[in-house]
Design an enzyme around this catalytic site. Structure first.
Site, PDB file in Angstrom:
ATOM      1  N   HIS A  19      20.893 -25.394 -35.816  1.00  0.00           N
ATOM      2  CA  HIS A  19      20.326 -24.086 -36.163  1.00  0.00           C
ATOM      3  C   HIS A  19      19.718 -23.449 -34.924  1.00  0.00           C
ATOM      4  O   HIS A  19      19.812 -23.995 -33.816  1.00  0.00           O
ATOM      5  CB  HIS A  19      19.315 -24.214 -37.308  1.00  0.00           C
ATOM      6  N   HIS A  22      17.713 -25.565 -32.317  1.00  0.00           N
ATOM      7  CA  HIS A  22      18.477 -26.370 -31.358  1.00  0.00           C
ATOM      8  C   HIS A  22      19.091 -25.469 -30.285  1.00  0.00           C
ATOM      9  O   HIS A  22      19.159 -25.819 -29.111  1.00  0.00           O
ATOM     10  CB  HIS A  22      19.605 -27.135 -32.071  1.00  0.00           C
ATOM     11  N   CYS A 127       7.906 -43.089 -40.619  1.00  0.00           N
ATOM     12  CA  CYS A 127       8.654 -41.908 -41.085  1.00  0.00           C
ATOM     13  C   CYS A 127      10.043 -41.936 -40.455  1.00  0.00           C
ATOM     14  O   CYS A 127      10.166 -41.889 -39.224  1.00  0.00           O
ATOM     15  CB  CYS A 127       7.942 -40.604 -40.722  1.00  0.00           C
ATOM     16  N   CYS A 130      10.726 -38.630 -38.367  1.00  0.00           N
ATOM     17  CA  CYS A 130      10.114 -38.574 -37.029  1.00  0.00           C
ATOM     18  C   CYS A 130      10.551 -39.780 -36.210  1.00  0.00           C
ATOM     19  O   CYS A 130      10.390 -39.796 -35.003  1.00  0.00           O
ATOM     20  CB  CYS A 130       8.595 -38.650 -37.102  1.00  0.00           C
ATOM     21  N   CYS A 145       4.681 -38.156 -45.041  1.00  0.00           N
ATOM     22  CA  CYS A 145       4.633 -37.662 -43.660  1.00  0.00           C
ATOM     23  C   CYS A 145       4.112 -36.226 -43.665  1.00  0.00           C
ATOM     24  O   CYS A 145       4.650 -35.367 -44.377  1.00  0.00           O
ATOM     25  CB  CYS A 145       6.030 -37.714 -43.035  1.00  0.00           C
ATOM     26  N   HIS A 148       7.094 -33.932 -42.392  1.00  0.00           N
ATOM     27  CA  HIS A 148       8.313 -33.804 -43.198  1.00  0.00           C
ATOM     28  C   HIS A 148       8.067 -33.801 -44.702  1.00  0.00           C
ATOM     29  O   HIS A 148       9.007 -33.591 -45.475  1.00  0.00           O
ATOM     30  CB  HIS A 148       9.300 -34.925 -42.827  1.00  0.00           C
ATOM     31  N   LYS A 306       7.229 -23.653 -38.665  1.00  0.00           N
ATOM     32  CA  LYS A 306       8.327 -24.048 -37.777  1.00  0.00           C
ATOM     33  C   LYS A 306       9.661 -23.874 -38.507  1.00  0.00           C
ATOM     34  O   LYS A 306       9.801 -24.305 -39.650  1.00  0.00           O
ATOM     35  CB  LYS A 306       8.146 -25.516 -37.380  1.00  0.00           C
ATOM     36  N   LYS A 309      15.020 -27.873 -40.508  1.00  0.00           N
ATOM     37  CA  LYS A 309      15.660 -28.463 -41.669  1.00  0.00           C
ATOM     38  C   LYS A 309      14.646 -28.748 -42.777  1.00  0.00           C
ATOM     39  O   LYS A 309      14.896 -28.517 -43.947  1.00  0.00           O
ATOM     40  CB  LYS A 309      16.315 -29.770 -41.225  1.00  0.00           C
TER      41      LYS A 309
HETATM   42  N1  MSP Z   1      16.461 -36.754 -31.517  1.00  0.00           N
HETATM   43  C1  MSP Z   1      15.180 -36.279 -31.179  1.00  0.00           C
HETATM   44  C2  MSP Z   1      15.061 -36.033 -29.697  1.00  0.00           C
HETATM   45  C3  MSP Z   1      15.399 -37.200 -28.841  1.00  0.00           C
HETATM   46  S1  MSP Z   1      15.340 -36.798 -27.168  1.00  0.00           S
HETATM   47  C4  MSP Z   1      15.445 -38.225 -26.393  1.00  0.00           C
HETATM   48  C5  MSP Z   1      14.879 -34.990 -31.923  1.00  0.00           C
HETATM   49  N2  MSP Z   1      15.940 -34.315 -32.356  1.00  0.00           N
HETATM   50  S2  MSP Z   1      15.884 -32.930 -33.169  1.00  0.00           S
HETATM   51  O1  MSP Z   1      17.231 -32.670 -33.606  1.00  0.00           O
HETATM   52  O2  MSP Z   1      14.883 -32.968 -34.168  1.00  0.00           O
HETATM   53  O3  MSP Z   1      15.596 -31.840 -32.089  1.00  0.00           O
HETATM   54  C6  MSP Z   1      14.290 -31.512 -31.733  1.00  0.00           C
HETATM   55  C7  MSP Z   1      14.328 -30.420 -30.703  1.00  0.00           C
HETATM   56  O4  MSP Z   1      15.087 -29.290 -31.185  1.00  0.00           O
HETATM   57  C8  MSP Z   1      12.958 -29.840 -30.419  1.00  0.00           C
HETATM   58  O5  MSP Z   1      12.233 -30.621 -29.512  1.00  0.00           O
HETATM   59  C9  MSP Z   1      13.348 -28.505 -29.859  1.00  0.00           C
HETATM   60  O6  MSP Z   1      13.816 -28.673 -28.557  1.00  0.00           O
HETATM   61  C10 MSP Z   1      14.492 -28.081 -30.776  1.00  0.00           C
HETATM   62  N3  MSP Z   1      14.011 -27.400 -31.962  1.00  0.00           N
HETATM   63  C11 MSP Z   1      14.233 -27.735 -33.273  1.00  0.00           C
HETATM   64  N4  MSP Z   1      13.626 -26.820 -34.078  1.00  0.00           N
HETATM   65  C12 MSP Z   1      12.999 -25.897 -33.329  1.00  0.00           C
HETATM   66  C13 MSP Z   1      12.248 -24.739 -33.589  1.00  0.00           C
HETATM   67  N5  MSP Z   1      11.986 -24.313 -34.805  1.00  0.00           N
HETATM   68  N6  MSP Z   1      11.798 -24.034 -32.512  1.00  0.00           N
HETATM   69  C14 MSP Z   1      12.065 -24.408 -31.227  1.00  0.00           C
HETATM   70  N7  MSP Z   1      12.758 -25.499 -30.945  1.00  0.00           N
HETATM   71  C15 MSP Z   1      13.228 -26.270 -31.972  1.00  0.00           C
HETATM   72  O7  MSP Z   1      13.727 -34.652 -32.039  1.00  0.00           O
END
Ligand code: MSP
Length: 691
Positions: A19, A22, A127, A130, A145, A148, A306, A309
């Site tokens: 989304h 990412h 969790c 997380c 959590c 979540h 935020k 998902k």
């Molecule tokens: N898999 C772990 C990261 C491991 S790195 C060694 C993870 N993955 S995640 O799919 O949840 O991605 C998290 C990252 O996605 C956040 O740190 C950020 O970079 C980005 N974002 C996800 N949702 C976001 C927002 N709503 N706003 C900004 N960035 C966001 O955590």
């Protein structure tokens, strides 16, 4: 040898579709890479997917797929989404790559040999979303959590531990000696106070998780997902395996001091601690150089929450692509939200920003300048350029100033300010054109020389500006460049090496089309609204079909939390349609007792953003209490007196200390699953059964 630059994004979990959140980090990494390359650096940009852990295992089980098939499918979706966004990464790491898995085992062995891993027993709460152990208040039997809103798993098993406690002082020294290690400053302070309050050893293996990298020498354990995932930043460069020799080039320090390397990790604030505390501790333990900087950005928000998902409120990339080009999305994300801070994101703001800055600002400058070149000079840009002439000097200095400031702010990760500076340059060129009124000069044959000069200055200022903003607007700057009759590509040319008035081979300016046509806000907003209503109707249909399946799967069991009150339909809608054999027969449906009811009272549940506590009349002797997860969308006042439909024979369940006796039905509208209460077009007495 060129200077090198190494930037990474987090590797994304493959338990949900990509989304805008990412896309955000990834677009920033892409723009930075293009910026550095344009300025002559050898840049390497890593992204990828984080594919192990209990949650992925559960997600695959929920979908009824072998885990590998599940992860492959989601990885393809991420890759397709980033390709659609034209992201130019150099390497996509997957934690299921064999080379990565072997290198992680090697890292484990080194840390173990150095005496920082020992065997013990872990008891506590975890969790799976997380991938983190959680401290829970004493006596809380069913902890959830806080992020979540899902129940935590109780873990009591043999586990290996990492001696994190031994690294508190080395880490504090690191933050002290290298203030750039965690940025921005506020995040650095947060990390310092966390570490200064003491570090406990960290459980780094799990017996009960099968989908992970086996602990070398004790294969009934798998390695903790974060130790596995964080290592990607070095394994992708070939550390610990032979598949690529990028480690020395991109990771290791230039000065050979052996402590701080060159990597820049971009991460959201949600994963700060893992990157700023655990990761350097693992590397210190293994004797591997540290990254240079962990740069922490804020979250994209919707309604103060935020996007993501968990809340199902993220802007979907397919909706964005329907109405906006990649460059529009990139520009908005970099300009609107100061990097490092949280920022509210709406379609309205996106459209307004595009119209003001792209259609009116850069787009307008390009088309008015090029139209004049075409109309007044038969498409051949005049090059009688006297940079020192008094009136031209002002514009040249303003654009040069914009160039300096842009680069300085971009290097400091202040993308919004960098773009602001570039647009200040655009404003001065616009003013120069307006002040000199070339359209009037064009009517006066004796003012020809003056007209040539004005258009030459405007053209030259546009050329510098287009080069400058190319890393943010790669596609449109390329198009403008072509319309200008210029050779090569803006991204191939270093703005620092571009001289005012230099001799160039320029083709005729012939086709001038607006780079950013003005967007019609009302039209786009109504199209977005309509398509979200249409997708709601189809989700509702498929939700009805799939609810039975969702109920029978493990994640649905785990999901029985606060979300249950509304989001079963929303979650189910995203799943694959049920196979024929899983269709229910009428006898199954009959078991569900749907009845008409009226809401008599409603109030918010304390400390919950989502829940309303409702007292409803179902035609029984006594009204009953139902909890509904609709508080983000309905106020208590709005729902009192509403006729609704409830599932009357659902087993009672306790949420936030209140018993819920039933569930109300709501359509789940749009990408974000906005609940809309189901009701009747005619009067129906309370208690009437729906069949
Ligand atoms: N898999 C772990 C990261 C491991 S790195 C060694 C993870 N993955 S995640 O799919 O949840 O991605 C998290 C990252 O996605 C956040 O740190 C950020 O970079 C980005 N974002 C996800 N949702 C976001 C927002 N709503 N706003 C900004 N960035 C966001 O955590």
């Amino acid at each position: 040898m060129k200077n090198t630059f190494y930037v990474t994004t987090p590797i994304y979990y493959v338990n949900a579709e990509p989304h805008i959140g990412h896309a955000y980090t990834t677009i920033v990494a892409d723009a930075l890479t293009k910026f550095k390359r344009q300025r002559g650096m050898d840049a390497f940009f890593l992204t990828g997917t984080d594919e192990h852990g209990i949650n992925i295992e559960r997600k695959a089980e929920e979908r009824g797929l072998p885990v590998k098939q599940h992860v492959d499918e989601i990885v393809d979706k991420f890759k397709a989404a980033f390709a659609r966004l034209n992201i130019g990464y150099d390497r996509w790491i997957r934690t299921t790559d064999t080379a990565h898995e072997e290198a992680v085992q090697k890292l484990w062995k080194i840390i173990e040999e150095k005496g920082y891993i020992y065997k013990g027993h872990y008891e506590g709460w975890f969790c799976g979303n997380c991938n983190e152990f959680k401290d829970v208040e004493a006596g809380d039997e069913n902890p959830v959590c806080a992020i979540h809103l899902k129940p935590l798993d109780r873990i009591a098993e043999e586990s290996y531990f990492f001696k994190l406690s031994a690294f508190a002082n080395p880490l504090l020294e690191l933050y002290e000696k290298h203030p750039d290690f965690v940025q921005p400053e506020a995040r650095r302070n947060e990390v310092i106070s966390f570490v200064a309050s003491g570090l406990k050893d960290l459980s780094v293996s799990r017996v009960s998780v099968k989908w992970g990298i086996p602990v070398p020498g004790d294969e009934k354990h798998t390695i903790y997902v974060w130790l596995d995932a964080l290592s990607n930043y070095i394994t992708a460069l070939g550390w610990g395996n032979q598949h690529f020799d990028g480690f020395d080039k991109y990771w290791a320090s230039d000065d050979g001091n052996g402590q701080i390397g060159k990597a820049l990790h971009l991460v959201g604030k949600d994963i700060l601690r893992f990157h700023a505390v655990y990761w350097p501790a693992f590397l210190l333990a293994a004797g591997v150089e540290l990254p240079k900087t962990v740069f922490v950005h804020g979250m994209l928000l919707k309604g103060g929450q935020k996007m993501g998902k968990t809340r199902g409120n993220a802007i979907a990339l397919n909706v964005l692509h329907e109405h906006f080009s990649n460059d529009m999305i990139r520009y908005f994300l970099l300009r609107e939200v100061p990097f490092g801070q949280d920022g509210e994101v709406t379609y309205e703001a996106l459209i307004e920003r595009i119209n003001a800055d792209l259609a009116n600002g850069l787009g307008n400058l390009a088309s008015r300048t090029l139209t004049m070149v075409r109309n007044y000079f038969d498409g051949v840009p005049p090059r009688i350029f006297d940079a020192e002439a008094q009136d031209a000097k002002g514009v040249r200095e303003a654009v040069e100033q914009a160039k300096l400031k842009f680069a300085e702010e971009f290097d400091a990760m202040n993308f919004s300010r960098a773009l602001e500076a570039a647009w200040a340059g655009i404003a001065s060129v616009d003013k120069y054109i307006t002040d000199n009124q070339p359209w009037k000069l064009a009517k006066d044959e004796s003012a020809r020389a003056q007209l040539e000069k004005v258009i030459a200055v405007a053209y030259e200022a546009l050329r510098h500006t287009v080069l400058l903003v190319a890393p943010v607007l790669p596609q449109t700057t390329g198009e403008i460049w072509k319309q200008m009759g210029l050779a090569s590509e803006p991204l191939q040319l270093n703005p620092n090496e571009t001289k005012w008035g230099e001799t160039l081979e320029i083709a005729k300016v012939e086709n001038v089309s607006p780079a950013f046509p003005k967007l019609n806000k009302e039209k786009i907003m109504s199209e977005i609204e309509q398509s979200s209503q249409e997708s709601a109707v189809s989700s509702q249909q498929s939700a009805t079909e799939t609810t039975a399946k969702a109920e029978s799967t493990s994640d649905a069991v785990a999901d029985k939390t606060i979300n249950e009150a509304t989001s079963q339909t929303a979650d189910a809608a995203k799943q694959a349609p049920v196979a024929v054999s899983e269709k229910i027969v009428i006898d199954d449906f009959i078991k569900v007792e749907l009845r008409a009811a009226t809401i008599l009272e409603a109030e918010r549940v304390p400390k919950s953003d989502k829940l309303l506590r409702l007292i409803v009349d179902v035609g029984e002797e006594q009204p009953r209490q139902i909890l509904a997860g609709i508080a983000e969308y309905y106020t208590p006042e709005e729902v009192i007196g509403r006729k609704i439909v409830i599932v009357a024979n659902l087993a009672p369940r306790k949420m936030r200390g209140f018993e819920s006796n039933g569930m109300l039905l709501a359509a789940s509208v749009g990408e974000e699953g906005r609940p809309v209460l189901a009701t009747f077009g005619e009067d129906v007495p309370n208690g009437t059964r729906l069949k």
